[in-house]
Design a protein around this motif. Structure first.
Motif, mmCIF file in Angstrom:
data_model
loop_
_atom_site.group_PDB
_atom_site.id
_atom_site.type_symbol
_atom_site.label_atom_id
_atom_site.label_comp_id
_atom_site.label_asym_id
_atom_site.label_seq_id
_atom_site.Cartn_x
_atom_site.Cartn_y
_atom_site.Cartn_z
ATOM 1 N N SER A 8 0.818 -1.208 0.000
ATOM 2 C CA SER A 8 0.000 0.000 0.000
ATOM 3 C C SER A 8 0.850 1.255 0.000
ATOM 4 O O SER A 8 1.947 1.285 0.571
ATOM 5 C CB SER A 8 -0.933 0.009 1.215
ATOM 6 N N PHE A 9 0.306 2.311 -0.625
ATOM 7 C CA PHE A 9 0.966 3.611 -0.696
ATOM 8 C C PHE A 9 -0.044 4.704 -0.341
ATOM 9 O O PHE A 9 -0.357 5.565 -1.159
ATOM 10 C CB PHE A 9 1.546 3.840 -2.093
ATOM 11 N N LEU A 10 -0.593 4.625 0.857
ATOM 12 C CA LEU A 10 -1.497 5.612 1.447
ATOM 13 C C LEU A 10 -2.840 5.691 0.711
ATOM 14 O O LEU A 10 -3.892 5.472 1.310
ATOM 15 C CB LEU A 10 -0.838 6.993 1.498
ATOM 16 N N VAL A 11 -2.849 6.040 -0.587
ATOM 17 C CA VAL A 11 -4.120 6.204 -1.288
ATOM 18 C C VAL A 11 -4.333 5.138 -2.359
ATOM 19 O O VAL A 11 -5.420 5.067 -2.938
ATOM 20 C CB VAL A 11 -4.212 7.604 -1.942
ATOM 21 N N TRP A 12 -3.335 4.343 -2.653
ATOM 22 C CA TRP A 12 -3.507 3.277 -3.628
ATOM 23 C C TRP A 12 -2.665 2.093 -3.212
ATOM 24 O O TRP A 12 -1.812 2.185 -2.319
ATOM 25 C CB TRP A 12 -3.133 3.748 -5.036
ATOM 26 N N ALA A 13 -2.906 0.957 -3.847
ATOM 27 C CA ALA A 13 -2.211 -0.278 -3.486
ATOM 28 C C ALA A 13 -1.697 -0.962 -4.753
ATOM 29 O O ALA A 13 -2.354 -0.948 -5.802
ATOM 30 C CB ALA A 13 -3.135 -1.213 -2.715
ATOM 31 N N LYS A 14 -0.531 -1.549 -4.648
ATOM 32 C CA LYS A 14 0.083 -2.292 -5.749
ATOM 33 C C LYS A 14 0.032 -3.777 -5.419
ATOM 34 O O LYS A 14 0.309 -4.185 -4.293
ATOM 35 C CB LYS A 14 1.528 -1.842 -5.949
#
Length: 502
Positions: free
Chosen positions: A115-121
């Protein structure tokens, strides 16, 4: 030595032509192929070299996109040129993790989330593994998801799905595993190891669904018909064992953890007393109770009398402790946070600590968001200027305070803004600031993520002489998030000191 190893693992340059390192996963191979084929496609580049490179890209992708052919290429340095219908007595394919030969290989896909705060990979850990290496790959993918998968809204949904998927053994695509096991069975058949070949044929039968795969399984079973099925290998791919428990226990503990955090957030032990249209019933105070001030500037008196000397004033929402059972229901003896013992009127105190009630009141009296550079407080004016850099991700409120702790001016600096502030009077000032989100005008604080700091330097503004022309090219500057190598780093500051004179 590194170059030699790369050539040995990529003798025909299939990975190199796609710009990848040997052992890249299928997602990287597909992405690299799409990017590379666009650059060398004959419709875009008519040169002979481009056409030759285009053919090489097609050839490389044809091998590397196929699980079995890629495994042969990675293991032996060359891909099989035979059709799946031919019986080939080649060497068995090794485990992609440890390199050992195994009679029970599987092509397995495990998922991870970051996760990157507002989106996820999302991504995968995949390959042809023995059971031990598959367990390690599962733990690797699940550990990465546990550590990095939860920190965004998409991650809150994707992370549990990935963890359950890995817990249940990952994905084992039917067609790829049927082809792999048939190919492995033929290899052991060619080596005369009929029991292993038949066991692999029986395992392949569980995956085979396409008519061609089923026919090849029947051919392999026919070739090993003299071997008794009672001597088949016991499968090692059932769920269970220490790795299963290592992944299952955190998942089982997750609902309990969520419940604990929900209980802490709700604070049922600190709920305000519900009231109806009827008058409020004041409960008598008891020694040891925690209460909070419900009015502004509550006077703490030396005795339980309206005219008794005042010891100190308490702000609304200040938490106090009842130190004695009251003899008079109208008055109660309390101890303030600073340690002063005195008497206050019982009706001015509400049950519970003031923190939660203050947060609720501040949210309800938040007001309109301040504008960039808005002056929140100005008690004295002057002719000096200050440039403030806020390169962080949270908004800030900066206060210039005298050495005695009195605020001269306070202003609002949104995240990523560079603000010039004028009207600063002559003097020496401390620089205190708070960062956070959702600023409340009613309380002068940030409702969420508030942190308070002070710079370990002072600013001095003064005129050199009465006739000096003030130049705008020399303006004092401060940064709320200085670089790590900057010697002037903010120091932590208690939140009550930041708001002491508000």
């Amino acid at each position: 030595m590194t170059g030699m190893n790369t050539i040995a693992r990529d003798p025909k340059g299939y990975y190199a032509i796609l710009g990848l390192a040997p052992g890249a996963d299928s997602g990287a191979i597909k992405s690299a192929y799409r990017s590379r084929v666009k650059k060398v496609h004959p419709d875009r580049n008519a040169s002979k070299r481009a056409r030759e490179e285009f053919q090489r890209v097609i050839e490389a992708y044809g091998v590397l996109k196929d699980v079995v052919r890629r495994a042969e290429y990675d293991t032996f340095g060359q891909e099989s040129t035979h059709d799946d219908d031919e019986v080939v007595a080649g060497a068995p394919i090794a485990c992609g993790g440890c390199g050992a030969l195994t009679a029970q290989p599987r092509y397995v896909v495990y998922h991870w989330v970051r996760s990157f705060l507002v989106w996820a990979k999302t991504g995968t850990v995949e390959g042809i593994f023995c059971r031990v290496c598959a367990d390690r790959a599962a733990v690797r993918a699940s550990t990465a998801t546990w550590a990095w998968g939860w920190w965004s809204l998409p991650g809150l949904l994707l992370a549990p799905l990935a963890l359950v998927h890995n817990l249940l053994g990952g994905s084992k695509p039917r067609h790829e595993n049927a082809r792999l096991l048939i190919r492995q069975g033929r290899a052991f058949l060619g080596r005369g190891e009929l029991e292993l070949a038949r066991s692999l044929a029986l395992q392949a039968g569980r995956f085979a669904r396409q008519p061609d795969d089923c026919a090849r399984v029947e051919d392999l079973l026919h070739a090993t018909r003299d071997v008794s099925d009672t001597r088949r290998l016991k499968t090692r791919w059932r769920l269970g064992g220490g790795v299963f428990l290592a992944q299952a226990l955190p998942l089982l503990a997750l609902p309990v953890t969520i419940g604990v955090f929900a209980l802490i957030a709700a604070k049922p032990w600190d709920q305000p007393v519900a009231t109806a249209a009827a008058p409020i019933a004041m409960l008598p105070a008891r020694s040891g109770e925690i209460r909070h001030v419900a009015v502004d500037n509550l006077k703490v008196r030396m005795a339980p009398l309206a005219g008794a000397p005042v010891l100190t004033l308490l702000d609304r929402f200040t938490t106090v402790e009842v130190t004695a059972d009251p003899a008079d229901p109208e008055w109660v003896k309390v101890r303030t946070p600073s340690g002063i013992d005195g008497f206050v009127e019982t009706r001015s105190l509400y049950a519970g600590s003031g923190g939660r009630f203050k947060a609720q009141w501040c949210a309800e009296n938040r007001g309109a968001p301040p504008s960039a550079g808005e002056i929140l407080t100005r008690r004295v004016s002057g002719d000096h200027r200050l440039l403030v850099h806020n390169e962080g991700r949270r908004d800030g409120v900066v206060k210039l305070k005298t050495m005695a702790g009195n605020t001269v001016t306070a202003f609002y600096v949104p995240a990523t803004y560079h603000i010039g502030i004028g009207g600063i009077p002559e003097g020496v000032y401390r620089i205190e600031f708070a960062t956070g989100s959702r600023y409340s005008r009613g309380c002068g604080i940030f409702i969420e993520e508030m942190q308070t700091s002070v710079l370990p330097v002072t600013l001095t503004f003064k005129y050199l002489s009465a006739g000096t022309i003030r130049s705008l090219t020399h303006i004092a500057e401060i940064s709320l998030s200085p670089a790590s190598d900057d010697p002037v780093q903010p120091q932590p500051l208690p939140a009550d000191r930041f708001a002491a004179d508000d």
